[in-house]
Scaffold this motif. Structure first.
Motif, PDB file in Angstrom:
ATOM      1  N   SER A 161      34.682  58.148  36.132  1.00  0.00           N
ATOM      2  CA  SER A 161      35.444  56.899  36.165  1.00  0.00           C
ATOM      3  C   SER A 161      35.707  56.459  37.597  1.00  0.00           C
TER       4      SER A 161
ATOM      5  N   TYR B 240      32.450  55.187  39.143  1.00  0.00           N
ATOM      6  CA  TYR B 240      32.061  53.892  38.597  1.00  0.00           C
ATOM      7  C   TYR B 240      32.911  52.775  39.199  1.00  0.00           C
TER       8      TYR B 240
ATOM      9  N   GLU C   4      31.239  49.761  41.485  1.00  0.00           N
ATOM     10  CA  GLU C   4      31.215  48.398  40.966  1.00  0.00           C
ATOM     11  C   GLU C   4      32.387  47.543  41.426  1.00  0.00           C
TER      12      GLU C   4
ATOM     13  N   ALA D 124      31.105  41.742  31.856  1.00  0.00           N
ATOM     14  CA  ALA D 124      31.078  43.070  31.239  1.00  0.00           C
ATOM     15  C   ALA D 124      31.477  44.158  32.231  1.00  0.00           C
ATOM     16  N   VAL D 125      31.117  43.976  33.490  1.00  0.00           N
ATOM     17  CA  VAL D 125      31.453  44.972  34.505  1.00  0.00           C
ATOM     18  C   VAL D 125      32.960  45.029  34.712  1.00  0.00           C
TER      19      VAL D 125
ATOM     20  N   VAL E 121      35.226  44.339  32.511  1.00  0.00           N
ATOM     21  CA  VAL E 121      35.790  44.994  31.330  1.00  0.00           C
ATOM     22  C   VAL E 121      35.662  46.508  31.454  1.00  0.00           C
ATOM     23  N   CYS E 122      34.507  46.977  31.917  1.00  0.00           N
ATOM     24  CA  CYS E 122      34.303  48.422  32.087  1.00  0.00           C
ATOM     25  C   CYS E 122      35.218  48.982  33.173  1.00  0.00           C
TER      26      CYS E 122
ATOM     27  N   HIS F 258      38.172  47.828  33.996  1.00  0.00           N
ATOM     28  CA  HIS F 258      39.522  47.880  33.426  1.00  0.00           C
ATOM     29  C   HIS F 258      39.675  49.058  32.453  1.00  0.00           C
ATOM     30  N   GLN F 259      38.628  49.346  31.695  1.00  0.00           N
ATOM     31  CA  GLN F 259      38.678  50.488  30.789  1.00  0.00           C
ATOM     32  C   GLN F 259      38.736  51.802  31.563  1.00  0.00           C
ATOM     33  N   ALA F 260      37.965  51.899  32.645  1.00  0.00           N
ATOM     34  CA  ALA F 260      37.990  53.115  33.459  1.00  0.00           C
ATOM     35  C   ALA F 260      39.357  53.298  34.115  1.00  0.00           C
TER      36      ALA F 260
END
Length: 98
Positions: free
Chosen positions: A22, A25, A29, A40-41, A43-44, A46-48
């Motif tokens: 995490s 990533y 990014e 999409a990046v 969103v990923c 924020h999830q990480a």
């Protein structure tokens, strides 16, 4: 007892892998070309960040990054020490009994 120990070790490795992946990533990014609201990046990322916040229970992201860097340095030093000072049993004059 043995199964619990193995399960705990596997859980620790999974936790370390999720944390480090995490962090890497997010770092990779962080300066991407955002396409807008439906990126999409983003969103990923924020999830990480949410995963790291849930793991650390509110501990800041920088503390996790510092801990992972220190762990990596420690493991690198340990591996180098093992490779450099690896001595065979004969040089230590160890007698192997049957």
């Amino acid at each position: 007892m043995k199964k619990q120990r193995i399960a705990a070790i596997i859980a620790c490795f999974i936790l370390m892998a999720v944390t480090s992946l995490s962090l890497f990533y997010i770092e990779k990014e962080l300066n991407h070309d955002c396409t807008g609201e439906d990126c999409a990046v983003c969103v990923c990322i924020h999830q990480a960040e949410a995963v790291l916040k849930n793991i650390g229970n509110g501990v800041s992201l920088s503390v996790h990054a510092i801990n992972m860097m220190l762990f990596t340095v420690y493991m690198g030093i340990s591996v180098c020490f093992i490779l450099v000072f690896k001595t065979p049993l004969i040089s230590k004059k160890v007698q192997l009994n049957d």
